[in-house]
Design a protein around this motif. Sequence first.
Motif, PDB file in Angstrom:
ATOM      1  N   VAL A   1       0.849  -1.192   0.000  1.00 49.00           N
ATOM      2  CA  VAL A   1       0.000   0.000   0.000  1.00 49.00           C
ATOM      3  C   VAL A   1       0.886   1.244   0.000  1.00 49.00           C
ATOM      4  CG1 VAL A   1      -1.761   1.300   1.248  1.00 49.00           C
ATOM      5  CG2 VAL A   1      -1.861  -1.204   1.173  1.00 49.00           C
ATOM      6  N   VAL A   2       0.718   2.088  -1.033  1.00 47.55           N
ATOM      7  CA  VAL A   2       1.500   3.316  -1.175  1.00 47.55           C
ATOM      8  C   VAL A   2       0.762   4.459  -0.476  1.00 47.55           C
ATOM      9  CG1 VAL A   2       2.576   4.925  -2.784  1.00 47.55           C
ATOM     10  CG2 VAL A   2       2.337   2.508  -3.405  1.00 47.55           C
ATOM     11  N   PRO A   3       1.367   5.105   0.506  1.00 52.70           N
ATOM     12  CA  PRO A   3       0.676   6.186   1.229  1.00 52.70           C
ATOM     13  C   PRO A   3       0.478   7.416   0.357  1.00 52.70           C
ATOM     14  CG  PRO A   3       2.968   6.093   1.885  1.00 52.70           C
ATOM     15  CD  PRO A   3       2.744   4.900   1.002  1.00 52.70           C
ATOM     16  N   ASP A   4      -0.461   8.254   0.752  1.00 55.07           N
ATOM     17  CA  ASP A   4      -0.714   9.501   0.038  1.00 55.07           C
ATOM     18  C   ASP A   4       0.493  10.428   0.111  1.00 55.07           C
ATOM     19  OD1 ASP A   4      -3.309   8.735  -0.566  1.00 55.07           O
ATOM     20  OD2 ASP A   4      -4.184   9.753   1.167  1.00 55.07           O
ATOM     21  N   LYS A   5       0.666  11.181  -0.945  1.00 55.80           N
ATOM     22  CA  LYS A   5       1.685  12.238  -0.933  1.00 55.80           C
ATOM     23  C   LYS A   5       1.381  13.240   0.174  1.00 55.80           C
ATOM     24  CE  LYS A   5       3.355  16.023  -3.946  1.00 55.80           C
ATOM     25  NZ  LYS A   5       3.263  16.603  -5.306  1.00 55.80           N
ATOM     26  N   SER A   6       0.101  13.568   0.365  1.00 57.78           N
ATOM     27  CA  SER A   6      -0.281  14.543   1.390  1.00 57.78           C
ATOM     28  C   SER A   6      -0.049  14.017   2.800  1.00 57.78           C
ATOM     29  CB  SER A   6      -1.749  14.943   1.217  1.00 57.78           C
ATOM     30  OG  SER A   6      -2.592  13.800   1.259  1.00 57.78           O
ATOM     31  N   ARG A   7       0.138  12.713   2.958  1.00 56.18           N
ATOM     32  CA  ARG A   7       0.469  12.142   4.261  1.00 56.18           C
ATOM     33  C   ARG A   7       1.978  12.251   4.515  1.00 56.18           C
ATOM     34  NH1 ARG A   7      -1.765   8.498   7.651  1.00 56.18           N
ATOM     35  NH2 ARG A   7      -3.422   7.899   6.195  1.00 56.18           N
ATOM     36  N   ILE A   8       2.769  11.817   3.531  1.00 53.67           N
ATOM     37  CA  ILE A   8       4.224  11.765   3.726  1.00 53.67           C
ATOM     38  C   ILE A   8       4.850  13.151   3.616  1.00 53.67           C
ATOM     39  CG2 ILE A   8       6.358  10.720   2.911  1.00 53.67           C
ATOM     40  CD1 ILE A   8       4.344   8.799   4.227  1.00 53.67           C
TER      41      ILE A   8
ATOM     42  N   ARG B   1      -0.202 -11.455   3.117  1.00 52.33           N
ATOM     43  CA  ARG B   1       1.071 -10.758   3.316  1.00 52.33           C
ATOM     44  C   ARG B   1       0.947  -9.341   2.744  1.00 52.33           C
ATOM     45  NH1 ARG B   1       6.374 -12.475   4.464  1.00 52.33           N
ATOM     46  NH2 ARG B   1       5.640 -14.641   4.453  1.00 52.33           N
ATOM     47  N   THR B   2       1.036  -8.339   3.601  1.00 51.46           N
ATOM     48  CA  THR B   2       0.767  -6.953   3.214  1.00 51.46           C
ATOM     49  C   THR B   2       1.815  -6.031   3.815  1.00 51.46           C
ATOM     50  OG1 THR B   2      -1.594  -7.494   3.294  1.00 51.46           O
ATOM     51  CG2 THR B   2      -1.019  -5.176   3.071  1.00 51.46           C
ATOM     52  N   ILE B   3       2.241  -5.046   3.030  1.00 51.82           N
ATOM     53  CA  ILE B   3       3.207  -4.050   3.484  1.00 51.82           C
ATOM     54  C   ILE B   3       2.557  -2.677   3.436  1.00 51.82           C
ATOM     55  CG2 ILE B   3       5.502  -3.057   3.147  1.00 51.82           C
ATOM     56  CD1 ILE B   3       6.122  -5.422   1.312  1.00 51.82           C
ATOM     57  N   ASP B   4       2.614  -1.952   4.540  1.00 52.18           N
ATOM     58  CA  ASP B   4       2.262  -0.534   4.559  1.00 52.18           C
ATOM     59  C   ASP B   4       3.575   0.229   4.351  1.00 52.18           C
ATOM     60  OD1 ASP B   4       1.411   2.029   4.963  1.00 52.18           O
ATOM     61  OD2 ASP B   4       0.633   1.703   6.989  1.00 52.18           O
ATOM     62  N   LEU B   5       3.696   0.909   3.214  1.00 53.38           N
ATOM     63  CA  LEU B   5       4.948   1.583   2.883  1.00 53.38           C
ATOM     64  C   LEU B   5       5.121   2.910   3.616  1.00 53.38           C
ATOM     65  CD1 LEU B   5       5.081   0.870  -0.961  1.00 53.38           C
ATOM     66  CD2 LEU B   5       6.509  -0.152   0.812  1.00 53.38           C
ATOM     67  N   ALA B   6       4.124   3.340   4.377  1.00 56.18           N
ATOM     68  CA  ALA B   6       4.228   4.618   5.084  1.00 56.18           C
ATOM     69  C   ALA B   6       5.409   4.652   6.062  1.00 56.18           C
ATOM     70  CB  ALA B   6       2.917   4.941   5.809  1.00 56.18           C
ATOM     71  N   PRO B   7       5.620   3.623   6.902  1.00 53.86           N
ATOM     72  CA  PRO B   7       6.774   3.679   7.804  1.00 53.86           C
ATOM     73  C   PRO B   7       8.112   3.760   7.078  1.00 53.86           C
ATOM     74  CG  PRO B   7       5.198   2.022   8.544  1.00 53.86           C
ATOM     75  CD  PRO B   7       4.760   2.456   7.185  1.00 53.86           C
TER      76      PRO B   7
ATOM     77  N   GLY C   1      10.111  11.884   4.169  1.00 51.09           N
ATOM     78  CA  GLY C   1       9.282  13.077   4.038  1.00 51.09           C
ATOM     79  C   GLY C   1       9.147  13.537   2.597  1.00 51.09           C
ATOM     80  N   ALA C   2       9.190  14.838   2.412  1.00 54.58           N
ATOM     81  CA  ALA C   2       8.992  15.428   1.079  1.00 54.58           C
ATOM     82  C   ALA C   2      10.066  14.999   0.088  1.00 54.58           C
ATOM     83  CB  ALA C   2       8.957  16.949   1.190  1.00 54.58           C
ATOM     84  N   SER C   3      11.222  14.557   0.566  1.00 53.63           N
ATOM     85  CA  SER C   3      12.300  14.165  -0.345  1.00 53.63           C
ATOM     86  C   SER C   3      11.969  12.888  -1.109  1.00 53.63           C
ATOM     87  CB  SER C   3      13.603  13.961   0.432  1.00 53.63           C
ATOM     88  OG  SER C   3      13.513  12.845   1.302  1.00 53.63           O
ATOM     89  N   ALA C   4      10.862  12.209  -0.773  1.00 52.35           N
ATOM     90  CA  ALA C   4      10.463  10.984  -1.465  1.00 52.35           C
ATOM     91  C   ALA C   4       9.437  11.251  -2.557  1.00 52.35           C
ATOM     92  CB  ALA C   4       9.895   9.980  -0.462  1.00 52.35           C
TER      93      ALA C   4
END
Length: 392
Positions: free
Chosen positions: A152-159, A190-196, A202-205
């Motif tokens: 799962v790819v987190p929102d840009k507005s989150r990261i 099997r699931t990965i949360d990519l947010a951590p 941060g914004a550099s991603a």
Amino acid sequence: MSTPPVSAPATPAAPSALARRASRWAGLVLAVVLAAGLLGCGWLVYASKIEWLPASWTRDDALHGELTHRIAKQLSNAWLPEQAARLERAGSWLLLHDTGPRVRSGCPGWLFLTEELQVHRDAQANAQAKLQAVIALRQKLAQRDIALLVAVVPDKSRIAAAQLCGLSRPAQLETRATQWVAGLQQAGVRTIDLAPTLAPLGASAWLRTDTHWNETGAQAAAAVIAAQVRAAGLQPTPAQAYQAQPGPLARRPGDLVHLAGLDWLPLRWQPQPEEVAATEFKEVAAAGPAPTAPAEATKGGDDLDDLLGDQQLPNVALIGTSFSRNSNFVGFLQQALGARIGSFAKDGGKFSGSANEYFSNPAFTQTPPKLVVWEIPERDLQTPYEAIRLGR
């Protein structure tokens, strides 16, 4: 007390000769514009470019105006409405710094997708439907000895929240990804949360004027996904080493500039562009002796699997959205796995699009992989669900 007399209304002044002449021209221009719009829409209808009803729709869609909204959106592609919309977008941006309904401006130079900030109708029901669909898909794949890994790819507005600068991200969205991932993990998917993984970057991603991650974010995501593949005990094949080399700096058009309707303007009038040095990947020979062919394959050279090339087909398939097709994500994932993969991600595929295309593709039905990696953006978790169809 006597009632004051009511004065008669004043007679309106007669329009001047100039006003009469101008009104005739204004009426003529309005009639021409309306006629041109009618002809343009009529041509779309005549050319059968209008899909009056989608393949699947519900009574709820009709009652909430979703069907008429789809038709209106298609009619807006006629020439005159399209040109008028472009001029309106340019004027709003240049005069008011407005980016339109689909894009929001954050800190200077930063743009965000409005959809990431929306709370969808029936959000929880939609998320639950998608959760159950993934669980069912995992069970069907397991019956064919195929593993599933969801990322799962987190929102840009989150990261990149530090770059919102006044934009509001609803509190209801803070737990949508973690709850959904937890539900899958509890069901044995099997699931990965990519947010951590991406949060420390941060914004550099992320790209400033684009919805997608940049190469820093894509490489970090690829590394953690590859680690999960190895932890599952799967050996990706065919093995292949890669050499990465940064390319020259070049301007990278942002898809949010396009969504804001500003990409047709001269470059100096558009939101500040960004330059990216895209990594170039080159296949290199792996160290060590070349593998020898099995004895069965050398007798007469009639190994059917080898003739068909099945032994060289990747046993890892990637499905998902434009995240998988941007910033060299596939290249970084192949490098991290040390093997080629089959990429079947689709731009604009949202939750089900890429999955449905791949599972009905001969690449899956005739030569199924050992592992399917499914990349899903957080912003698609609560949108309306389109059923997933698994081919035979």
